[in-house]
Design an enzyme around this catalytic site. Structure first.
Site, PDB file in Angstrom:
ATOM      1  N   ILE A 298      78.584 -52.666  67.244  1.00 32.86           N
ATOM      2  CA  ILE A 298      79.001 -53.488  68.258  1.00 32.86           C
ATOM      3  C   ILE A 298      79.526 -52.384  69.485  1.00 32.86           C
ATOM      4  CG2 ILE A 298      81.222 -54.938  68.995  1.00 32.86           C
ATOM      5  CD1 ILE A 298      79.413 -56.117  66.673  1.00 32.86           C
TER       6      ILE A 298
ATOM      7  N   SER B  77      83.087 -53.304  58.014  1.00 34.25           N
ATOM      8  CA  SER B  77      82.087 -53.327  58.456  1.00 34.25           C
ATOM      9  C   SER B  77      81.045 -53.414  57.608  1.00 34.25           C
ATOM     10  CB  SER B  77      82.098 -51.640  58.821  1.00 34.25           C
ATOM     11  OG  SER B  77      80.753 -51.000  59.046  1.00 34.25           O
TER      12      SER B  77
ATOM     13  N   TYR C 159      83.426 -43.286  55.372  1.00 35.40           N
ATOM     14  CA  TYR C 159      83.739 -44.650  56.237  1.00 35.40           C
ATOM     15  C   TYR C 159      83.315 -45.752  55.394  1.00 35.40           C
ATOM     16  CZ  TYR C 159      83.418 -47.921  60.171  1.00 35.40           C
ATOM     17  OH  TYR C 159      83.249 -49.052  60.929  1.00 35.40           O
TER      18      TYR C 159
ATOM     19  N   ALA D 207      82.877 -46.094  52.153  1.00 35.70           N
ATOM     20  CA  ALA D 207      83.798 -46.263  50.750  1.00 35.70           C
ATOM     21  C   ALA D 207      85.318 -46.893  51.504  1.00 35.70           C
ATOM     22  CB  ALA D 207      84.154 -44.844  50.423  1.00 35.70           C
TER      23      ALA D 207
ATOM     24  N   THR E 151      99.027 -53.403  69.096  1.00 31.32           N
ATOM     25  CA  THR E 151      99.274 -51.966  68.734  1.00 31.32           C
ATOM     26  C   THR E 151      98.300 -50.726  69.115  1.00 31.32           C
ATOM     27  OG1 THR E 151      98.621 -51.459  66.454  1.00 31.32           O
ATOM     28  CG2 THR E 151     100.764 -52.712  66.707  1.00 31.32           C
TER      29      THR E 151
HETATM   30  P1  NAD Z   1      87.732 -47.964  69.013  1.00 29.15           P
HETATM   31  O1  NAD Z   1      87.543 -46.625  68.538  1.00 29.15           O
HETATM   32  O2  NAD Z   1      87.153 -48.228  70.049  1.00 29.15           O
HETATM   33  O3  NAD Z   1      89.050 -48.384  68.396  1.00 29.15           O
HETATM   34  C1  NAD Z   1      89.580 -48.167  67.359  1.00 29.15           C
HETATM   35  C2  NAD Z   1      91.164 -48.559  67.460  1.00 29.15           C
HETATM   36  O4  NAD Z   1      91.745 -48.171  66.409  1.00 29.15           O
HETATM   37  C3  NAD Z   1      91.970 -48.065  68.546  1.00 29.15           C
HETATM   38  O5  NAD Z   1      92.482 -48.857  69.420  1.00 29.15           O
HETATM   39  C4  NAD Z   1      92.820 -47.199  68.030  1.00 29.15           C
HETATM   40  O6  NAD Z   1      94.236 -47.204  68.646  1.00 29.15           O
HETATM   41  C5  NAD Z   1      92.990 -47.478  66.780  1.00 29.15           C
HETATM   42  N1  NAD Z   1      93.436 -46.574  65.657  1.00 29.15           N
HETATM   43  C6  NAD Z   1      92.783 -45.473  65.385  1.00 29.15           C
HETATM   44  N2  NAD Z   1      93.763 -44.739  64.452  1.00 29.15           N
HETATM   45  C7  NAD Z   1      94.756 -45.353  64.335  1.00 29.15           C
HETATM   46  C8  NAD Z   1      95.996 -45.036  63.832  1.00 29.15           C
HETATM   47  N3  NAD Z   1      96.299 -44.019  62.834  1.00 29.15           N
HETATM   48  N4  NAD Z   1      97.122 -45.957  63.877  1.00 29.15           N
HETATM   49  C9  NAD Z   1      96.879 -47.154  64.449  1.00 29.15           C
HETATM   50  N5  NAD Z   1      95.983 -47.521  65.118  1.00 29.15           N
HETATM   51  C10 NAD Z   1      94.606 -46.524  64.972  1.00 29.15           C
HETATM   52  O7  NAD Z   1      86.615 -48.678  67.744  1.00 29.15           O
HETATM   53  P2  NAD Z   1      86.094 -50.074  67.631  1.00 29.15           P
HETATM   54  O8  NAD Z   1      84.671 -50.055  67.559  1.00 29.15           O
HETATM   55  O9  NAD Z   1      86.822 -51.074  68.571  1.00 29.15           O
HETATM   56  O10 NAD Z   1      86.512 -50.317  65.998  1.00 29.15           O
HETATM   57  C11 NAD Z   1      87.518 -51.183  65.764  1.00 29.15           C
HETATM   58  C12 NAD Z   1      87.281 -51.664  64.119  1.00 29.15           C
HETATM   59  O11 NAD Z   1      86.018 -52.232  64.067  1.00 29.15           O
HETATM   60  C13 NAD Z   1      87.395 -50.411  63.250  1.00 29.15           C
HETATM   61  O12 NAD Z   1      88.239 -50.734  62.229  1.00 29.15           O
HETATM   62  C14 NAD Z   1      85.964 -50.212  62.979  1.00 29.15           C
HETATM   63  O13 NAD Z   1      85.746 -49.454  61.594  1.00 29.15           O
HETATM   64  C15 NAD Z   1      85.530 -51.618  63.181  1.00 29.15           C
HETATM   65  N6  NAD Z   1      83.930 -51.519  63.219  1.00 29.15           N
HETATM   66  C16 NAD Z   1      83.369 -51.038  64.335  1.00 29.15           C
HETATM   67  C17 NAD Z   1      82.187 -51.333  64.728  1.00 29.15           C
HETATM   68  C18 NAD Z   1      81.397 -50.878  65.899  1.00 29.15           C
HETATM   69  O14 NAD Z   1      80.173 -50.999  65.720  1.00 29.15           O
HETATM   70  N7  NAD Z   1      82.017 -50.814  66.982  1.00 29.15           N
HETATM   71  C19 NAD Z   1      81.367 -51.652  63.490  1.00 29.15           C
HETATM   72  C20 NAD Z   1      81.746 -52.172  62.348  1.00 29.15           C
HETATM   73  C21 NAD Z   1      83.354 -52.072  62.185  1.00 29.15           C
END
Ligand code: NAD
Length: 246
Positions: free
Chosen positions: A189, A143, A156, A158, A36
């Site tokens: 990441i 995270s 974030y 929380a 999605t």
């Molecule tokens: P990203 O911004 O590339 O992707 C975020 C994704 O969330 C997107 O595909 C977007 O479509 C989706 N999204 C956002 N709002 C939405 C909504 N209302 N409904 C449905 N989908 C929605 O970020 P990412 O780095 O790929 O993050 C993915 C997950 O990993 C997140 O939960 C993020 O908190 C977590 N995370 C990322 C990191 C990092 O360093 N990149 C670290 C720790 C955790």
């Protein structure tokens, strides 16, 4: 590494960033993937193009996880189209950082709504379906900030700590139904989510990571695939950190 042939997997936010890596990991392991996305049509189209060799195994759906009725409709669609599914990965997440005293009320609620309420809605409808089959795997992407809670990330951190608690509680509720519920907690990441980090902060974070580099989406996907595998049958309510030793 694992065999997901015959399984249907849902990955929220599954067309870019970490979600894309997770979707691709499952596709390479033989699964059908419903990925999605919320608004980024271009990223969804790119995902489809990059994975054209798996065209018949990919289903891309627009879904805002903060909309309860949309989530309900999505699971009705899954039931009609596939009958069932085996794995849900709640990957969708956002961050809107600022020090708490300056944080807009809407930024608090937006982050809570996507990262925590969205995962709740998805889990709620997923478990109803998975309980009927007496098998399932739910993986919530948290995270390491749920533990570190750096300054400027009260909303974030929380939301992600809440997600870990939700995971533990739900895992106990469904344990006897053959369903496991776990978290993967990434550190830093390389994705769009952290592209806006100022260089100075980026250097400071790198210095704190024992492995001295940011992780890749493939490295997160490998952990998600493990927890989603049949082989991980005795792991539930846990959090697997993929953070380079942070
Ligand atoms: P990203 O911004 O590339 O992707 C975020 C994704 O969330 C997107 O595909 C977007 O479509 C989706 N999204 C956002 N709002 C939405 C909504 N209302 N409904 C449905 N989908 C929605 O970020 P990412 O780095 O790929 O993050 C993915 C997950 O990993 C997140 O939960 C993020 O908190 C977590 N995370 C990322 C990191 C990092 O360093 N990149 C670290 C720790 C955790």
């Amino acid at each position: 590494m694992y065999d997901f042939r015959g399984q249907t997997i849902i990955v929220t936010g599954g067309t870019r960033g970490i979600g894309k890596g997770i979707s691709e990991g499952f596709l390479k392991s033989g699964a059908k993937v419903t990925a999605t996305y919320s608004t980024n049509e271009a990223a969804a189209a790119q995902f489809q193009q990059d994975n054209s060799q798996f065209a018949e195994m990919i289903d891309i759906r627009k879904l805002d996880v903060t909309k309860y009725e949309e989530v309900e409709e999505f699971f009705k669609y899954m039931e009609t189209r596939y009958g069932s599914f085996e794995v849900l990965v709640n990957n969708a997440g956002i961050r809107k950082d600022s020090v708490l005293a300056m944080m807009k009320e809407s930024d608090w609620h937006d982050v809570m709504n996507v990262n925590l309420a969205g995962a709740f809605y998805m889990c709620k409808f997923a478990v109803m379906s998975l309980m009927r089959r007496r098998y399932g795997r739910i993986i919530n992407v948290s995270s390491v900030m749920e533990r570190y809670a750096f300054e400027g990330q009260a909303n974030y951190a929380a939301s992600k700590a809440g997600l870990v608690a939700l995971t533990k509680s739900l895992s106990k509720e469904v344990a006897t139904r053959g369903i496991t519920v776990n978290c993967v907690s990434p550190g830093f990441i390389t994705t769009e989510l952290i592209q806006d980090l100022p260089d100075k902060l980026r250097e400071a974070y790198l210095a704190r990571i024992p492995l001295k580099r940011f992780g890749s989406t493939e490295e997160v996907a490998a952990c998600v695939l493990f927890l989603a595998s049949r082989e991980a049958s005795y792991v539930t309510g846990s959090t697997l950190e993929v953070a380079g030793g942070l």
